[in-house]
Design a protein around this motif. Structure first.
Motif, PDB file in Angstrom:
ATOM      1  N   ARG A   1      14.279   8.077  -0.411  1.00  0.00           N
ATOM      2  CA  ARG A   1      13.602   7.144   0.492  1.00  0.00           C
ATOM      3  C   ARG A   1      12.999   7.939   1.640  1.00  0.00           C
ATOM      4  NH1 ARG A   1      16.340   6.581   4.867  1.00  0.00           N
ATOM      5  NH2 ARG A   1      18.482   7.281   4.947  1.00  0.00           N
ATOM      6  N   PRO A   2      12.258   7.302   2.536  1.00  0.00           N
ATOM      7  CA  PRO A   2      11.636   8.046   3.621  1.00  0.00           C
ATOM      8  C   PRO A   2      12.652   8.921   4.344  1.00  0.00           C
ATOM      9  CG  PRO A   2      10.771   5.828   3.591  1.00  0.00           C
ATOM     10  CD  PRO A   2      11.881   5.866   2.573  1.00  0.00           C
ATOM     11  N   SER A   3      12.255  10.150   4.584  1.00  0.00           N
ATOM     12  CA  SER A   3      13.056  11.168   5.284  1.00  0.00           C
ATOM     13  C   SER A   3      14.092  11.849   4.408  1.00  0.00           C
ATOM     14  CB  SER A   3      13.727  10.617   6.548  1.00  0.00           C
ATOM     15  OG  SER A   3      15.003  10.099   6.246  1.00  0.00           O
TER      16      SER A   3
ATOM     17  N   VAL B   1       6.106   9.467  -3.374  1.00  0.00           N
ATOM     18  CA  VAL B   1       5.697   8.071  -3.192  1.00  0.00           C
ATOM     19  C   VAL B   1       6.778   7.282  -2.439  1.00  0.00           C
ATOM     20  CG1 VAL B   1       5.210   5.896  -4.394  1.00  0.00           C
ATOM     21  CG2 VAL B   1       4.150   8.022  -5.180  1.00  0.00           C
ATOM     22  N   ALA B   2       8.037   7.624  -2.714  1.00  0.00           N
ATOM     23  CA  ALA B   2       9.143   6.920  -2.045  1.00  0.00           C
ATOM     24  C   ALA B   2       9.348   7.399  -0.620  1.00  0.00           C
ATOM     25  CB  ALA B   2      10.429   7.099  -2.851  1.00  0.00           C
ATOM     26  N   GLY B   3       8.548   8.360  -0.169  1.00  0.00           N
ATOM     27  CA  GLY B   3       8.612   8.780   1.226  1.00  0.00           C
ATOM     28  C   GLY B   3       9.416  10.041   1.479  1.00  0.00           C
TER      29      GLY B   3
ATOM     30  N   SER C   1      10.661  14.107   1.304  1.00  0.00           N
ATOM     31  CA  SER C   1      10.145  15.471   1.230  1.00  0.00           C
ATOM     32  C   SER C   1      10.691  16.081  -0.061  1.00  0.00           C
ATOM     33  CB  SER C   1      10.616  16.315   2.409  1.00  0.00           C
ATOM     34  OG  SER C   1      10.053  15.818   3.594  1.00  0.00           O
TER      35      SER C   1
ATOM     36  N   PRO D   1       8.557   1.655  -3.411  1.00  0.00           N
ATOM     37  CA  PRO D   1       7.352   1.811  -4.226  1.00  0.00           C
ATOM     38  C   PRO D   1       7.072   0.565  -5.064  1.00  0.00           C
ATOM     39  CG  PRO D   1       8.601   3.845  -4.238  1.00  0.00           C
ATOM     40  CD  PRO D   1       9.429   2.837  -3.507  1.00  0.00           C
TER      41      PRO D   1
ATOM     42  N   VAL E   1       4.736   4.438   3.986  1.00  0.00           N
ATOM     43  CA  VAL E   1       5.548   5.642   3.739  1.00  0.00           C
ATOM     44  C   VAL E   1       6.604   5.360   2.665  1.00  0.00           C
ATOM     45  CG1 VAL E   1       7.254   7.213   4.775  1.00  0.00           C
ATOM     46  CG2 VAL E   1       5.161   6.650   6.020  1.00  0.00           C
TER      47      VAL E   1
END
Ligand SMILES: [Zn+2]
Ligand SMILES: [Zn+2]
Ligand SMILES: [Zn+2]
Ligand SMILES: [Zn+2]
Ligand SMILES: [Zn+2]
Ligand SMILES: [Zn+2]
Ligand SMILES: [Zn+2]
Ligand SMILES: [Zn+2]
Lengths: 336, 336, 336, 336
Positions: free
Chosen positions: B163-165, B186-188, B190, D164, D186
């Motif tokens: 997820r993001p981050s 896409v899921a945010g 890295s 997503p 994001v």
């Protein structure tokens, strides 16, 4: 005060007179009533693990007693309260683990009876914010095993996803397993108890197990698969074989939770079956302060029974042998 | 019609003329445009797995094409629609898995190109309820690899909790890995891309990888731990060593997802570290019809790129060798 | 065969002789033994809701009986099996809801006793894939209320997040509430039962409620807040006031589940408090086939008791009045 | 030092010279560079909410600056570090909320610029454990709005379940909404931006909105339902009507997240539709320290843009009017 002290990883503990601790800021001193013996104490005393305690030290992280004095700034508890001193003696309070409900993974944590002196003593010092509050009406000799064996198995059951209508297999019905199976029952699951000793399976039945399997007489994997396979299997037996059987007893989509720490550290996992059956393998380690409080609340509600036997702290070395040779029939708790 | 047929697990496929299928009730016949080659097709053709296909059979479960005819009772699709025929060719629709969002674990499932004849052919028959609907504007040669490689890695990323981050490590940047890393983006998250070949790491960079590591030149575990450890690691490389590195690259509380199926099936898992760090090991297998539809929607939104190379069905045996010898630089897709 | 038929939304049901159904492909005909009366049947018969049933029709979606005949292609059940015909008579099987575990939200669903003729009859037809399988040893007169009242409250408790150590408040201890509170107990929670009638609170106590509150004598909100506030509150009382009290009885982070359908449809929600306390309001509607099977399994394990009273189908109109005037003390079940 | 001080809930703030704070144990003093204006500051200065700040006080909870001095025992940050002082100035660290990842619900919390003096000043004091760490390369004038507007909308998006392939509707594209929509992007979602002003919708498009709707020209509910209905809707507009539209734009099973705090506090929720469609209504309030750190990391990765306009602290009262009259086009940030 009297304490059991480890001076060397290769020698027995010594019963000694040591200075009574005094509380610093944010700390308390607890007059210990009951102090449980956890297998981790033996590993600590033997220096079995990669990061060893600094010698000398006092083991013990199932310490229950009465707050005798409080340091500056302590408001959470007061003199006379009954508290429990758990493995997680301190955590930083601001790292990503502490802030997101996973203080048990804090990389700055200090463990009681390992980094901090523990509860094999007449008095023990603790951080006020990190003790458990023992509810009225809970016997200290019940509270002691709950403080580590209880919260560890409770967390494992939580991580397993056990819920009403689940089938949960518990491998090993000893100090940990007899609690694990009760927490699975409390969560609404049906329980299969697996052990190698009929006496322990009798105990499991008394505590509500729906099915019992003696692994010497029957194949647990085959028997559990006949029941449809387990939704979750919890391995609290210190044998890699139990871990493999726990894994194999699952139905597709199932979860096996690793709790026990066998001397033989490696388990073989088949990749193909793990992938095709979408199996989850989950490690689980003690529990947070909230988990501990839930454990106490559940016990105060009368939903759990704790099997324990009382011992004298003077007999600490005999007790270690009793546990190491698997002769202990229940959690041993020192009267202090 | 022309098809590539397996007659023996020890002989090459034969390009043959076979009867064109006709749709029964609830079935459709699809004129195949593009048909991807998945490693599973090779395992199927060789009879590598415990339960083998019945001979003779037509492989292929990344079949994209146009509905040519529909059987009785079919309302979900009509002639002229573009559809995708995935691995999950049929599931029972009423077992606990089917009803609870886990049809991929249905014990009555029929897999395309394995139990059911597949898409290495001019026409393929399918259950209307189990095909994917290819959105307008999606190239069939993109849609084909998405039908198995896409949905498999998408599901793995979903299971990983990316997820993001998050920091997500992907081990192996080939037909599966180049998609896995895109879904993590896409899921945010890295992304750290790990491979043994610089050319694949260059591709990873172009596709948005934040970090790349050549496992021949650097120790991926050490490098990822320097970044703080991965929240999730996804192993799509067919080597148990990659699985072990994926495991070791996690920080406490992390998740490793098993996706690839190495010939060497067993991986060694350390119990102590799994418990103390509360590690999750999660097997992941293809995805449901909803997962597939999400994969197509995400591609239609322009968020993913599919690397593929076109091949002739006549060259199917050469293509198998190309994949088996790890020479294929992208997913191979048959023009049909 | 005999059936209770609705011919007009403004007239009583008529007991009539109608043709016995015959099973088409995938269908079965069930000889009804017990048929529960759900409040929804009254709404159906009165045409209370926006989308009305087509007249004439036979109500009843808690129909339990023995499979008398099976249509072509039916393999899931056979003649002689005991099954339950629930509200969810049919769903499409391929939409995003059906595929992801939410068949109860399928937009192509057909409801029993509403779109499909129901179980207020000697025989009822059903889709074989959508009936519940009644386990051996479960009384059909228990199974009937479980088929809607049971699965509806079970799902609500699931959605509430109730688990060991939770405090769950149940507003309304009638046909739904006496089951809701038992499911919360099965999930390990402590239960506060709230009603306006002492007799119902006595029942709640017998069924294991930890706390009972008569809303005429005490303020439920104040009393529950004294207990620390509820983790979850479930409103099965048909009064917006009960919904508001349920909301207010939560502690921060709590969840209120809406289940009942009051005639007065609107409830006022304060935005400020919802935001600052991160409150969750969750609507919950029946349950899936898996939920129903879990309900039956839990009952077969002896963990639930079903309060019901037997009635004659000939008295259907009197029974409707009994329920509408809130005089029914338990779920009414027709002997057929 | 210079500060903007509230002396009365009915008078403008006064720009005054007040004593510079000194750090106590565990505290730091921060030389403020940028200090954002949040609508909550206006509510605080007006005493709008049930529990009012004690007069006089300094508002401001989006304070970014450099650590100037540290009190005893502070190890987490050091002089020269750039930090952010958020709304959650302090929490107890041991209650069930703090321990389980919900410190924002701590009942002993102290809010910055409300209970504690805030960042409308040259220097501000803060608890070292509760500040955010601003990563290298993040502009303090970006960091300031992220410290409340950012983390609040980030948390709301997290609570919404956006992922997503989700369709997320954001109602209100101002200081909060332009960030909410970016966080949804994001997380991989498609975004529908709804506002009443074309200029804001143009901004939304530039920031990646997939669809924009001017609520004065089109019916947002009808338009979003044409797209299939939203998986999640986030209401950051201060109007109950926006909340109701957000609710109505959902498809069955969807979630509406309440974030904004309209003066008109009550919203009407239809019980029938909430139940039948299994709708979730979720209140969401700021975010934890981990959420804030994720917000900064995401910004440091270049994934978000912050719209802000610089202002002088001397103009604080004009700025309040600018925000109250909805004339501010972006988040206002004081240069200090
Ligand atoms: Zn222990
Ligand atoms: Zn920490
Ligand atoms: Zn494949
Ligand atoms: Zn199935
Ligand atoms: Zn009903
Ligand atoms: Zn459907
Ligand atoms: Zn704010
Ligand atoms: Zn707190």
């Amino acid at each position: 005060m009297k304490a059991a002290v480890v001076h060397s990883f290769s020698e027995p503990l010594r019963i000694e007179d040591v200075p009574k601790p005094t509380p610093g800021e944010g700390e308390i001193v607890v007059k210990i009533e009951a102090s449980g013996l956890c297998h981790t104490d033996i590993h600590a005393a033997h220096g079995d693990w990669p990061i060893k305690p600094k010698l000398p030290f006092i083991p013990g992280h199932e310490g229950v007693g009465i707050v005798e004095s409080v340091g500056e700034g302590v408001t959470r508890v007061k003199e006379g309260d009954r508290v429990a001193i758990p493995w997680l003696g301190y955590a930083c309070g601001h790292c990503k683990y502490c802030v997101s409900g996973w203080e048990t993974l804090c990389q700055s944590q200090k463990q009681t009876g390992y980094i901090l002196d523990g509860a094999y003593a007449e008095y023990a010092k603790a951080y006020a914010d990190y003790v458990g509050i023992v509810p009225k009406g809970v016997d200290p000799f019940d509270a002691a095993p709950l403080t580590c064996a209880g919260v560890t198995t409770y967390k494992a059951v939580k991580m397993s996803g056990a819920r009403p209508s689940s089938l949960v297999a518990v491998f090993g019905i000893g100090g940990l397993g007899h609690l694990a199976m009760q927490y699975a029952k409390v969560a609404g699951a049906s329980v299969v108890a697996v052990d190698l000793v009929d006496e322990k399976l009798d105990l499991a039945k008394q505590l509500g197990a729906d099915f019992v399997i003696n692994g010497r007489k029957q194949d647990p994997v085959a028997e559990i698969q006949k029941l449809g396979g387990a939704d979750a299997a919890i391995s609290v037996a210190v044998s890699p074989k139990a871990f493999e059987q726990a894994y194999q007893s699952l139905h597709p989509g199932g979860t096996v939770v690793f709790v026990a720490l066998p001397a033989d550290n490696y388990v073989q996992i088949p990749i193909f079956e793990t992938v095709l059956n979408a199996i989850r393998i989950q490690g689980s380690i003690v529990g947070t302060r909230v988990d501990l409080q839930e454990v106490f609340d559940i016990h105060a509600s009368g939903l759990t029974k704790v099997m324990h036997e009382r011992r004298k702290l003077d007999d600490v070395n005999e007790c270690f042998h009793e546990v190491e040779s698997a002769k202990a029939k229940a959690r041993l708790v020192f009267e202090i």
